[in-house]
Design a protein around this motif. Structure first.
Motif, PDB file in Angstrom:
ATOM      1  N   THR A 338     -89.521  96.246  -7.101  1.00  0.00           N
ATOM      2  CA  THR A 338     -88.761  95.823  -5.925  1.00  0.00           C
ATOM      3  C   THR A 338     -87.360  96.411  -5.890  1.00  0.00           C
ATOM      4  O   THR A 338     -86.968  97.063  -4.927  1.00  0.00           O
ATOM      5  CB  THR A 338     -88.667  94.287  -5.886  1.00  0.00           C
ATOM      6  OG1 THR A 338     -89.974  93.742  -6.022  1.00  0.00           O
ATOM      7  CG2 THR A 338     -88.065  93.815  -4.578  1.00  0.00           C
ATOM      8  N   LEU A 339     -86.579  96.183  -6.937  1.00  0.00           N
ATOM      9  CA  LEU A 339     -85.171  96.569  -6.975  1.00  0.00           C
ATOM     10  C   LEU A 339     -84.995  97.934  -7.612  1.00  0.00           C
ATOM     11  O   LEU A 339     -85.929  98.504  -8.177  1.00  0.00           O
ATOM     12  CB  LEU A 339     -84.376  95.535  -7.778  1.00  0.00           C
ATOM     13  CG  LEU A 339     -84.532  94.065  -7.383  1.00  0.00           C
ATOM     14  CD1 LEU A 339     -83.727  93.192  -8.336  1.00  0.00           C
ATOM     15  CD2 LEU A 339     -84.102  93.835  -5.948  1.00  0.00           C
ATOM     16  N   ALA A 340     -83.747  98.434  -7.551  1.00  0.00           N
ATOM     17  CA  ALA A 340     -83.369  99.618  -8.318  1.00  0.00           C
ATOM     18  C   ALA A 340     -82.758  99.156  -9.636  1.00  0.00           C
ATOM     19  O   ALA A 340     -81.910  98.259  -9.660  1.00  0.00           O
ATOM     20  CB  ALA A 340     -82.371 100.464  -7.546  1.00  0.00           C
ATOM     21  N   ASP A 408     -85.664  85.047   4.056  1.00  0.00           N
ATOM     22  CA  ASP A 408     -85.497  84.425   5.368  1.00  0.00           C
ATOM     23  C   ASP A 408     -84.086  83.898   5.591  1.00  0.00           C
ATOM     24  O   ASP A 408     -83.656  83.734   6.723  1.00  0.00           O
ATOM     25  CB  ASP A 408     -86.483  83.249   5.518  1.00  0.00           C
ATOM     26  CG  ASP A 408     -87.916  83.733   5.587  1.00  0.00           C
ATOM     27  OD1 ASP A 408     -88.132  84.881   6.010  1.00  0.00           O
ATOM     28  OD2 ASP A 408     -88.814  82.966   5.225  1.00  0.00           O
ATOM     29  N   ASP A 409     -83.365  83.610   4.530  1.00  0.00           N
ATOM     30  CA  ASP A 409     -82.087  82.919   4.621  1.00  0.00           C
ATOM     31  C   ASP A 409     -80.933  83.892   4.391  1.00  0.00           C
ATOM     32  O   ASP A 409     -80.821  84.487   3.314  1.00  0.00           O
ATOM     33  CB  ASP A 409     -82.047  81.790   3.580  1.00  0.00           C
ATOM     34  CG  ASP A 409     -80.869  80.854   3.775  1.00  0.00           C
ATOM     35  OD1 ASP A 409     -80.022  81.146   4.633  1.00  0.00           O
ATOM     36  OD2 ASP A 409     -80.800  79.846   3.062  1.00  0.00           O
ATOM     37  N   VAL A 410     -80.052  84.062   5.398  1.00  0.00           N
ATOM     38  CA  VAL A 410     -78.919  84.983   5.249  1.00  0.00           C
ATOM     39  C   VAL A 410     -77.779  84.361   4.462  1.00  0.00           C
ATOM     40  O   VAL A 410     -76.725  84.983   4.325  1.00  0.00           O
ATOM     41  CB  VAL A 410     -78.416  85.464   6.629  1.00  0.00           C
ATOM     42  CG1 VAL A 410     -79.476  86.273   7.339  1.00  0.00           C
ATOM     43  CG2 VAL A 410     -77.954  84.286   7.483  1.00  0.00           C
ATOM     44  N   SER A 411     -77.973  83.148   3.947  1.00  0.00           N
ATOM     45  CA  SER A 411     -76.930  82.538   3.121  1.00  0.00           C
ATOM     46  C   SER A 411     -76.973  83.045   1.688  1.00  0.00           C
ATOM     47  O   SER A 411     -76.092  82.721   0.891  1.00  0.00           O
ATOM     48  CB  SER A 411     -77.068  81.012   3.130  1.00  0.00           C
ATOM     49  OG  SER A 411     -78.269  80.609   2.529  1.00  0.00           O
ATOM     50  N   GLN A 412     -77.981  83.826   1.328  1.00  0.00           N
ATOM     51  CA  GLN A 412     -78.054  84.425  -0.001  1.00  0.00           C
ATOM     52  C   GLN A 412     -78.672  85.821   0.125  1.00  0.00           C
ATOM     53  O   GLN A 412     -79.862  86.016  -0.063  1.00  0.00           O
ATOM     54  CB  GLN A 412     -78.861  83.567  -0.963  1.00  0.00           C
ATOM     55  CG  GLN A 412     -78.738  84.005  -2.423  1.00  0.00           C
ATOM     56  CD  GLN A 412     -79.610  83.182  -3.349  1.00  0.00           C
ATOM     57  OE1 GLN A 412     -80.678  82.730  -2.970  1.00  0.00           O
ATOM     58  NE2 GLN A 412     -79.159  82.993  -4.588  1.00  0.00           N
ATOM     59  N   VAL A 413     -77.831  86.775   0.463  1.00  0.00           N
ATOM     60  CA  VAL A 413     -78.230  88.175   0.618  1.00  0.00           C
ATOM     61  C   VAL A 413     -77.636  88.944  -0.554  1.00  0.00           C
ATOM     62  O   VAL A 413     -76.419  88.929  -0.758  1.00  0.00           O
ATOM     63  CB  VAL A 413     -77.748  88.747   1.960  1.00  0.00           C
ATOM     64  CG1 VAL A 413     -78.127  90.205   2.086  1.00  0.00           C
ATOM     65  CG2 VAL A 413     -78.322  87.934   3.123  1.00  0.00           C
ATOM     66  N   CYS A 414     -78.481  89.609  -1.320  1.00  0.00           N
ATOM     67  CA  CYS A 414     -78.047  90.165  -2.603  1.00  0.00           C
ATOM     68  C   CYS A 414     -78.124  91.691  -2.621  1.00  0.00           C
ATOM     69  O   CYS A 414     -78.995  92.296  -1.976  1.00  0.00           O
ATOM     70  CB  CYS A 414     -78.908  89.610  -3.737  1.00  0.00           C
ATOM     71  SG  CYS A 414     -78.872  87.810  -3.875  1.00  0.00           S
ATOM     72  N   LEU A 415     -77.230  92.277  -3.393  1.00  0.00           N
ATOM     73  CA  LEU A 415     -77.297  93.714  -3.666  1.00  0.00           C
ATOM     74  C   LEU A 415     -78.604  94.014  -4.396  1.00  0.00           C
ATOM     75  O   LEU A 415     -78.909  93.394  -5.414  1.00  0.00           O
ATOM     76  CB  LEU A 415     -76.098  94.135  -4.513  1.00  0.00           C
ATOM     77  CG  LEU A 415     -76.018  95.607  -4.927  1.00  0.00           C
ATOM     78  CD1 LEU A 415     -75.846  96.510  -3.718  1.00  0.00           C
ATOM     79  CD2 LEU A 415     -74.865  95.801  -5.921  1.00  0.00           C
ATOM     80  N   ALA A 416     -79.384  94.951  -3.865  1.00  0.00           N
ATOM     81  CA  ALA A 416     -80.733  95.210  -4.386  1.00  0.00           C
ATOM     82  C   ALA A 416     -80.736  96.217  -5.535  1.00  0.00           C
ATOM     83  O   ALA A 416     -81.628  97.054  -5.653  1.00  0.00           O
ATOM     84  CB  ALA A 416     -81.640  95.697  -3.261  1.00  0.00           C
ATOM     85  N   ASN A 431     -88.870  99.904  -4.383  1.00  0.00           N
ATOM     86  CA  ASN A 431     -89.364 100.081  -3.017  1.00  0.00           C
ATOM     87  C   ASN A 431     -88.350  99.669  -1.958  1.00  0.00           C
ATOM     88  O   ASN A 431     -88.425 100.139  -0.824  1.00  0.00           O
ATOM     89  CB  ASN A 431     -90.702  99.361  -2.820  1.00  0.00           C
ATOM     90  CG  ASN A 431     -90.640  97.876  -3.058  1.00  0.00           C
ATOM     91  OD1 ASN A 431     -89.825  97.177  -2.476  1.00  0.00           O
ATOM     92  ND2 ASN A 431     -91.521  97.381  -3.912  1.00  0.00           N
ATOM     93  N   ILE A 432     -87.382  98.826  -2.295  1.00  0.00           N
ATOM     94  CA  ILE A 432     -86.341  98.519  -1.301  1.00  0.00           C
ATOM     95  C   ILE A 432     -85.562  99.779  -0.955  1.00  0.00           C
ATOM     96  O   ILE A 432     -85.257 100.043   0.210  1.00  0.00           O
ATOM     97  CB  ILE A 432     -85.406  97.411  -1.812  1.00  0.00           C
ATOM     98  CG1 ILE A 432     -86.125  96.056  -1.780  1.00  0.00           C
ATOM     99  CG2 ILE A 432     -84.125  97.344  -0.972  1.00  0.00           C
ATOM    100  CD1 ILE A 432     -85.270  94.884  -2.190  1.00  0.00           C
ATOM    101  N   GLN A 433     -85.239 100.592  -1.943  1.00  0.00           N
ATOM    102  CA  GLN A 433     -84.497 101.831  -1.688  1.00  0.00           C
ATOM    103  C   GLN A 433     -85.355 102.878  -0.959  1.00  0.00           C
ATOM    104  O   GLN A 433     -84.818 103.845  -0.422  1.00  0.00           O
ATOM    105  CB  GLN A 433     -83.974 102.419  -3.004  1.00  0.00           C
ATOM    106  CG  GLN A 433     -82.831 101.636  -3.613  1.00  0.00           C
ATOM    107  CD  GLN A 433     -83.262 100.284  -4.141  1.00  0.00           C
ATOM    108  OE1 GLN A 433     -84.298 100.162  -4.793  1.00  0.00           O
ATOM    109  NE2 GLN A 433     -82.474  99.254  -3.874  1.00  0.00           N
TER     110      GLN A 433
END
Length: 456
Positions: A338-340, A408-416, A431-433
């Motif tokens: 998922t992440l880098a 779904d929640d924009v109250s916890q948006v994190c650097l991927a 895959n996010i990148q």
């Protein structure tokens, strides 16, 4: 400087077309409307899959086009995959780059929020199979009747070999009956058996066989090698198995290469639309927009796709991290992570620069291994610094969907992005990148390409 300007302008054009604002006046931040960050609830399929030859539609598990949409992935499975990748690459029990029987480290079947699904057909008459695709896997397998021990639930009945006129078991003396595919033979049978155990607890075992594979009505492959699984477990949903996109001779891409060319590409969707998987050569018009970097091969595992990451920029400033830091353990491109994951010194520099640029926003609690999170619930727009990944010969500027992890929640948006646990672990482009880029794997020419804005 001209190259940086080109990429930032290209990024702005792509996101303006999606209803997202472009650059702000200082040229280093990009504005995005908070409402556009929330996942769409209506499926808007991409038409690209129907315009190309030998192309399959990709569904994302967390997208609205997937039946029984999954909104809350299990990140423990993503962590299991990362640990498995490093165990696989650090294995000392190899012969000529091939893992020996009993020493396999198979990647987890599940991968957090990164499960991507295609539908193709096996058998005569055809039987549709909804399977996961994964660049980190080498074997293609599905569930088969009878389930001699157990099978996980799936939407349609398991594949019935007895109902297909083109099915055939592989013998112990056949070339595909090899240890790196899990192949083995018992004293009581001349049929080749296989067994794959994954680090997340998933597993498949059964008979190696051949069958007719139908990719599209005009693209049919007889004698396709696959695992007919009679004993399977895993946290699947509607899927029937997994098709590997690695460089093993018996992955999906390798088995179709003689006819279609030794190249494939995909576009992983980020929000409402579907993506696509194209097997074979692209059209000349599509290929002209690709930014290529060399595809590297590492003796630790020659089936994995390595890439030469040499630097990272945040906004218009390059991080003070020398290429040797990234090259010390190498970097792979993986559709199932998922992440880098970056070397610790590189991630520390990235985090510091990113937090500085985002200092006006309220921080949110960390989430799993993501330690840089923000609360955007009270904002109407967000200004963030684009991140550019500098590969050998290609500078790839990432958009919001590539920079942040969003549920779904924009109250916890994190650097991927996150740091590897140990300095010696391999870097991973997750895959996010890769989302919304068409990622092209030209195995024949040993290069990987990125085309921005290919899907949404």
């Amino acid at each position: 400087m001209a190259a940086c300007t080109f990429h930032i302008c290209l990024f702005s054009l792509i996101f303006c077309s999606c209803g997202i604002l472009g650059e702000d006046s200082n040229g280093t931040l990009v504005d995005v409307g908070v409402d556009t960050l929330r996942p769409d609830l209506v499926c808007s399929p991409s038409e690209e899959a129907w315009r190309r030859r030998n192309t399959l539609q990709i569904l994302r598990r967390q997208g609205p086009c997937y039946p029984d949409r999954v909104t809350k992935p299990d990140h423990r499975q993503a962590l299991a995959r990362v640990h498995s990748i490093n165990a696989r690459l650090s294995s000392a029990t190899r012969s000529n780059g091939t893992l020996l029987q009993g020493s396999k480290h198979c990647l987890p079947v599940q991968s957090g929020s990164g499960d991507y699904i295609v539908t193709l057909s096996l058998g005569t008459p055809k039987s549709d199979q909804m399977v996961e695709i994964d660049t980190g896997s080498d074997l293609c397998w599905i569930q088969c009747k009878p389930c001699s021990v157990s099978c996980f639930p799936q939407q349609q009945p398991p594949f019935d070999p007895s109902a297909s006129s083109s099915y055939s078991n592989i013998s112990c003396t056949s070339a595909p009956c090899r240890p790196d595919l899990g192949g083995s033979c018992s004293s009581s049978s001349s049929t080749c058996l296989y067994s794959y155990a994954y680090e997340d607890g998933s597993a498949t075992g059964g008979i190696l066989a051949t069958e007719t594979l139908t990719v599209t009505p005009s693209t049919v492959f007889p004698s396709f090698v696959f695992g007919c699984g009679h004993n399977n477990r895993g946290t699947f949903l509607r899927e029937t198995g997994l098709f590997g996109l690695g460089r093993s001779p018996y992955s999906l891409v390798s088995q179709v290469a003689d006819r279609l060319g030794n190249v494939f590409s995909y576009c992983l969707p980020a929000k409402s639309s579907t993506g696509y998987l194209t097997l074979g050569n692209m059209t000349a018009a599509a290929s002209s927009a690709v930014l290529y970097t060399p595809m590297l091969t590492d003796a630790r595992d020659p089936t994995v796709y390595f890439i030469d990451l040499i630097g990272i920029s945040v906004g218009d400033r390059r991080l003070p991290v020398p290429p040797a830091v990234f090259r010390s353990s190498g970097t792979i491109v993986d559709s199932g992570t998922t992440l880098a994951y970056l070397p610790p010194p590189a991630y520390t520099a990235l985090r510091s620069a990113f937090r500085s640029a985002m200092s006006k926003y309220s921080r949110a609690p960390p989430r799993d291994e993501m330690d840089t999170c923000y609360d955007f619930s009270k904002a109407q727009t967000v200004s963030y610094p684009p991140i550019t990944l500098h590969y050998d010969g290609a500078d790839i500027t990432l958009g919001f969907v590539n920079v942040f992890y969003i549920d779904d929640d924009v109250s916890q948006v994190c650097l991927a992005f996150t740091a590897n646990t140990h300095p010696g672990e391999v870097g991973i482009i997750g895959n996010i990148q890769q989302r919304t880029f068409e990622v092209t794997y030209d195995i024949g020419e040993n290069k990987i390409g990125f085309t921005p804005g290919a899907c949404s």
